[in-house]
Design a protein around this motif. Sequence first.
Motif, mmCIF file in Angstrom:
data_model
loop_
_atom_site.group_PDB
_atom_site.id
_atom_site.type_symbol
_atom_site.label_atom_id
_atom_site.label_comp_id
_atom_site.label_asym_id
_atom_site.label_seq_id
_atom_site.Cartn_x
_atom_site.Cartn_y
_atom_site.Cartn_z
ATOM 1 N N LYS A 80 -14.826 -16.003 18.162
ATOM 2 C CA LYS A 80 -13.814 -15.171 18.408
ATOM 3 C C LYS A 80 -12.518 -16.162 18.788
ATOM 4 N N LEU A 81 -11.387 -15.808 18.030
ATOM 5 C CA LEU A 81 -10.187 -16.616 18.517
ATOM 6 C C LEU A 81 -9.709 -16.072 19.882
ATOM 7 N N GLN A 122 -4.871 -16.576 18.062
ATOM 8 C CA GLN A 122 -4.319 -15.413 17.135
ATOM 9 C C GLN A 122 -2.906 -15.566 16.916
ATOM 10 N N LYS A 159 -2.110 -18.228 14.708
ATOM 11 C CA LYS A 159 -2.449 -18.056 13.394
ATOM 12 C C LYS A 159 -1.335 -16.969 12.772
ATOM 13 N N GLN A 160 -1.050 -15.987 13.315
ATOM 14 C CA GLN A 160 -0.142 -15.099 13.116
ATOM 15 C C GLN A 160 1.276 -15.489 12.695
ATOM 16 N N SER A 220 -5.803 -14.910 5.468
ATOM 17 C CA SER A 220 -5.804 -13.377 5.664
ATOM 18 C C SER A 220 -5.656 -12.795 4.188
#
Length: 514
Positions: free
Chosen positions: A81-82, A87, A90-91, A153
Amino acid sequence: MSVYGEKSQYDESNQQIESLQAELTSLNEQLIFQSDDDTERERLESLIADIHAKIQSLQIAKPTASISRRDESRKSSRERKLTPKMQELKQQDISLKESKFFKLYESWKEQVRITRTKLKDECSDQDLGDMMETVEGLETQVKNVYELIRSQSLPSTEIRRKIDSCTAVTTDLMGLMKVRMSEVGQEEFEASAEDARIRMVLDKDYAKSIFSATSSKSTIRSHHSSCSSEQQSISAKRAEFAAQLAAKQAEIKMEEAIAAQRQELKRLENERDLQVIAAKLKAYSEADSGESNNERIKACYEVTPPVAFKEVKEEQTTHFDKETSVVQALHDTMVLSRLPAPEPSVFSGDPLKFLEWRTSFKALIEQRCTNSADKLFYLQKYISGEAQSVLEGSFYRKDDEAYGQAWEALNSRYGHPFAIQCAFREKLNNWPKIGSRESVKLRELSDFLTACSNAMPHIKGLQMLNDCEENRKMLQKLPDWVTSRWNRHVTMQLRKKEEYPNFKEFAEFLAQEA
């Protein structure tokens, strides 16, 4: 074999390899010192080669695969899990790639439009090759960025649609330019035929979003009738907005006039209060002077006859009564001015409430307003819902004719006796069944039947409620004990008068029972 057995076997293999490596080291040292005897050197080299082979076989045979697989399975069983920070990063990375994708896509789309425009004219092999290379290069860049987004993604629907359009349109253009390259120097260039060939690419669904600007331009050039219809619709909208602007300006002016009237009314009320206070002060001053007059009259009584004194006393009493009545009238006026101003209710389209609302509006608003604009303003204020939609177009004008037309529309829709009759009948037919213990609902039905009875002399259509069949329909909505009592009452009336009781008698009976 268990894990512990594999580990012991692994340790034994390591020990054997270490012993062989130690033996290999000693043989290498012996080989260094044996520089003269060739036979001994050959024997040592042969032993060294055998030891190397044994070490390699032991290394190959070590049970590392199963242990590594178990370790990998043990590691992969935990879900990775990030963290929130990862996260977010990454987004952000995905957003940057999507932004780059859209920029490259717009560059590709602009280049495709330029290429399509150039293809309408005659082009050489060099020009066609350059255009093919440019379009393919931009398409490759768009695809590369798309693959980067896809690896992190799931791309959005818009991105997938754009990449599909990019691939399809590029394929069509490549095929078209290859055909043109094959025709260079062989056939004479025909602009009309080439334009028709290019239009085939434009007519496809996935190409409309890319060539929308150019297609709209060509449509405007070729279809003058559609332009004229659009101009007509624009003129109609302009006229509509001009009418709305004029209505709004008139409404603002009317509100300013009403505000000025309210200020003037406030000023008049203040003046009235001042006059009332001054009148009270004058009355009290006159009352004080009256007491001094009584003293003078008493002094005169000693020297005047009783008859003259009686006349003076009656005159004084009459004057005092007039002053008292004036003060009482002023007091009543002040009390009334402090009460809230009466105003009509808001009519929403119920025909049963129209007559009452019309009477209150005409008494409280219409008789006090002399300007038609003010009357229309208050009429618009005190209606809502369906009634307001009936008068939707009556408020653009502010004259007597518009006010009269508005009332004609309301009277024809809600004040007609047939409309009121239908409203009474519909409400009565839709009245729900009343239970034996629902006394409140029984009183509500009784009040409604009383209202129907009071309206019956003015609305002839309600006379049909006197019929016995209509009475039976109403009995189905009443509790059983009320129905039984009414049946006994009907039986007694039939014996005495030999006729069925009318609706008024039924309403009075139900009011008594409720």
